[in-house]
Design an enzyme around this catalytic site. Structure first.
Site, PDB file in Angstrom:
ATOM      1  N   GLU A 146      20.094  -7.603   5.163  1.00 31.23           N
ATOM      2  CA  GLU A 146      18.960  -9.239   5.590  1.00 31.23           C
ATOM      3  C   GLU A 146      19.270  -9.791   4.300  1.00 31.23           C
ATOM      4  O   GLU A 146      20.342  -8.971   3.507  1.00 31.23           O
ATOM      5  CB  GLU A 146      17.777  -9.114   5.799  1.00 31.23           C
ATOM      6  CG  GLU A 146      16.889  -7.833   4.679  1.00 31.23           C
ATOM      7  CD  GLU A 146      16.940  -7.638   3.221  1.00 31.23           C
ATOM      8  OE1 GLU A 146      16.883  -8.963   2.930  1.00 31.23           O
ATOM      9  OE2 GLU A 146      16.742  -7.018   2.702  1.00 31.23           O
ATOM     10  N   CYS A 276      14.078  -5.749  -4.787  1.00 31.10           N
ATOM     11  CA  CYS A 276      15.737  -5.533  -4.971  1.00 31.10           C
ATOM     12  C   CYS A 276      16.661  -5.406  -5.886  1.00 31.10           C
ATOM     13  O   CYS A 276      17.363  -4.565  -5.739  1.00 31.10           O
ATOM     14  CB  CYS A 276      15.826  -6.812  -3.751  1.00 31.10           C
ATOM     15  SG  CYS A 276      15.694  -5.910  -2.283  1.00 31.10           S
TER      16      CYS A 276
HETATM   17  C1  UDX Z   1      16.863 -10.872  -4.225  1.00 37.59           C
HETATM   18  C2  UDX Z   1      17.565 -11.764  -3.341  1.00 37.59           C
HETATM   19  O1  UDX Z   1      17.977 -13.289  -3.784  1.00 37.59           O
HETATM   20  C3  UDX Z   1      18.033 -11.557  -1.966  1.00 37.59           C
HETATM   21  O2  UDX Z   1      19.049 -12.360  -0.970  1.00 37.59           O
HETATM   22  C4  UDX Z   1      17.865 -10.255  -1.338  1.00 37.59           C
HETATM   23  O3  UDX Z   1      17.985  -9.802   0.089  1.00 37.59           O
HETATM   24  C5  UDX Z   1      16.582  -9.911  -1.839  1.00 37.59           C
HETATM   25  O4  UDX Z   1      16.630  -9.301  -2.862  1.00 37.59           O
HETATM   26  P1  UDX Z   1      13.777 -10.984  -3.834  1.00 37.59           P
HETATM   27  O5  UDX Z   1      14.062 -10.236  -4.713  1.00 37.59           O
HETATM   28  O6  UDX Z   1      12.927 -11.993  -2.877  1.00 37.59           O
HETATM   29  O7  UDX Z   1      14.959 -11.579  -3.429  1.00 37.59           O
HETATM   30  O8  UDX Z   1      13.975 -12.460  -5.450  1.00 37.59           O
HETATM   31  P2  UDX Z   1      14.525 -13.804  -6.020  1.00 37.59           P
HETATM   32  O9  UDX Z   1      14.714 -14.853  -5.437  1.00 37.59           O
HETATM   33  O10 UDX Z   1      16.174 -13.874  -5.837  1.00 37.59           O
HETATM   34  O11 UDX Z   1      14.626 -13.396  -7.336  1.00 37.59           O
HETATM   35  C6  UDX Z   1      14.787 -12.156  -8.044  1.00 37.59           C
HETATM   36  C7  UDX Z   1      14.621 -12.029  -9.821  1.00 37.59           C
HETATM   37  O12 UDX Z   1      15.297 -13.233  -9.824  1.00 37.59           O
HETATM   38  C8  UDX Z   1      13.041 -12.374  -9.066  1.00 37.59           C
HETATM   39  O13 UDX Z   1      12.073 -12.047 -10.373  1.00 37.59           O
HETATM   40  C9  UDX Z   1      12.982 -14.595 -10.231  1.00 37.59           C
HETATM   41  O14 UDX Z   1      11.942 -14.488 -10.880  1.00 37.59           O
HETATM   42  C10 UDX Z   1      14.772 -14.215 -11.250  1.00 37.59           C
HETATM   43  N1  UDX Z   1      14.959 -14.949 -11.073  1.00 37.59           N
HETATM   44  C11 UDX Z   1      15.937 -16.064 -10.191  1.00 37.59           C
HETATM   45  C12 UDX Z   1      15.491 -15.422 -12.722  1.00 37.59           C
HETATM   46  O15 UDX Z   1      15.431 -14.438 -14.095  1.00 37.59           O
HETATM   47  N2  UDX Z   1      16.209 -17.054 -12.567  1.00 37.59           N
HETATM   48  C13 UDX Z   1      16.585 -17.900 -11.962  1.00 37.59           C
HETATM   49  O16 UDX Z   1      17.365 -18.051 -12.368  1.00 37.59           O
HETATM   50  C14 UDX Z   1      16.379 -17.116  -9.830  1.00 37.59           C
END
Ligand code: UDX
Length: 448
Positions: A146, A276
């Protein structure tokens, strides 16, 4: 289709509710009694937009049930494994205890023709090993990672941007001839069954990649490794911008216009966290080392290190803003969740910053629209409050989760609440001009 979903956490609960929404008859299984009771009453055990509505709809219509008893999965023909694979307590690899436990517990309830579908993020090679356990029952195994993002999990499950099916190329290898012919002659292939499960997405033309187990397992960790690398790349640029007087946000805009690069996931700040990205890059690196290919992924250690350095940097900037010592100073920490629209504090940079400032003797009041109760359970030593309570008479403000309500704060009004108008924008999400115009000392990460 009759479906079971084993594990009802952030992934499984959303998957179960979404499958019911798509018209399937779903039983969710979890060992946590309290969670199953809440879900059975249509209550979401965590914050996820859109999930409560789906739970109520599914439970009321009878198409969605939950149980702690694995035998309730016996009627189902497709069984999703959606349990967690956290980082090992004493290492950087993935802890597979829950996956192994789920498959072992499911085995006695499997029948010929069933399909077991792994959704959990696992080290490459796991599916092959599990297939050898599952196939003697006459059931097949597929790996179907997923890609859901918390905060958008329902949408990402019902309308994913791609589907990946990892299937056995030579089903039944290693089985005796009777078991093998039962398996091979089972009514339908794993691909047909998954296409029926995901009929909605398939009919919309969602890109579908049918591949082998190893590739399906790798797709997931490779995607997360890429995203983590993109974020650490821009954070590394922020480190350089900081010593050169450049501005990382303008840099990101400018390179992001190149369609090959793209602007998404180029927001510099306090870095990534969550359930993740951090653990997946560590587990991927550990697996590569086991495979004798440690050097291929050695860069991910640097990605992790850059990411963790951003937390140090935010704390350092706050201490500087306080005149060199945080001791006895009141600090308003805006945000605890690892990202907005979530109450998830797993590996959250925001919570980490709050804990570190508290450790330096600051009087931290931390706030978050959804994540206070989870944070309090984990760190009862911290003080929590509303946004108003956090800001009142603060000597410094630090924004670490970019919730809309923090982005929308009126700098002039906040200036009248605090003792000292200085803000560290750990997500580079505020307009420096507007805050400075309202009398604030604005400090971003890698921003002019
Ligand atoms: C992530 C993946 O996007 C998803 O496809 C996978 O299934 C699970 O892991 P998620 O953990 O929900 O999803 O969060 P995501 O939106 O990817 O953000 C991850 C982290 O990166 C957050 O802490 C966010 O704040 C940070 N982030 C994201 C940044 O610091 N900068 C960015 O530009 C984008």
């Amino acid at each position: 289709m009759k479906i079971s979903v084993i594990g009802c956490g952030y992934l499984g609960a959303v998957h179960a509710a979404s499958m019911a929404k798509l018209g399937h008859d779903v039983i969710g299984i979890d060992v946590d009694k309290a969670k199953v009771e809440a879900l059975s009453q249509g209550k979401a055990p965590f914050f996820e937009p859109g999930l409560p509505e789906l739970l109520v709809e599914g439970v009321q219509s009878g198409s969605l049930r939950f149980s702690t008893n694995m035998s309730d999965a016996s009627d189902a023909v497709t069984h999703f494994i959606a349990v967690g694979t956290p980082q090992q307590k004493n290492g950087s690899g993935a802890d597979l205890a829950y996956v192994n436990g789920a498959v072992d517990a499911l085995l006695p309830h499997l029948k010929a023709g069933d399909l077991v579908v792994g959704k959990s993020t696992v080290p490459v090679g796991t599916a092959e090993r599990l297939a050898a356990i599952v196939e003697p029952t006459g059931a097949q195994l597929a790996w179907n990672p997923e890609f859901l993002r918390e905060g958008y999990a329902v949408k990402d499950t019902i309308s994913p941007d791609r589907l990946v099916y990892g299937v056995r190329r030579n089903a039944g290898d290693g089985l005796n001839s009777k078991a093998r012919s039962e398996l091979v002659n089972s009514d339908r292939s794993a691909v047909d069954i998954l296409n029926e499960v995901y009929e909605h997405a398939v009919s919309l033309g969602t890109p579908l990649v049918v591949t082998d187990y190893a590739t399906a397992e790798l797709v997931k960790v490779a995607a997360n490794a890429f995203l983590a690398t993109k974020i650490s790349f821009i954070n590394a640029m922020a480190e350089i911008a900081e010593v050169t007087g450049g501005d990382v946000t303008e840099l990101a805009d400018a390179i992001g216009y190149d369609a090959r690069i793209g602007r998404k996931f180029l927001n510099a700040g306090v870095g990534f966290g969550g359930g993740c990205l951090p653990k997946d890059i560590r587990a991927f690196t550990a697996r590569a080392e086991e495979l004798g290919r440690g050097e291929s992924l050695a860069f991910l250690k640097e990605v992790d290190a850059i990411n963790l350095r951003r937390r140090d940097r935010v704390v350092e900037l706050v201490v500087d803003a306080l005149g060199g010592s945080a001791y006895q100073k009141k600090v308003a920490v805006l945000g605890l969740a690892f990202k907005p629209n979530s109450d998830d504090i797993r590996d959250s940079p925001a919570l980490d910053v709050a804990v570190r400032l508290h450790g330096l003797g600051a009087r931290v009041i931390a706030t978050d629209p959804e994540a206070i109760s989870n944070s309090r359970l984990r760190h009862p030593q911290l003080a929590f409050g509303s946004t108003v309570e956090a800001l009142a008479d603060a000597d410094a403000v630090v924004l670490v989760t970019e919730w809309t309500e923090y982005k929308d704060l009126d700098p002039a009004r906040v200036a009248s609440a605090v003792r000292s108008p200085v803000i560290v924008d750990g997500r580079n999400c505020l307009d420096p001009g507007a805050w400075r115009a309202a009398g604030w000392r604005y400090i971003g990460l890698g921003r002019r």
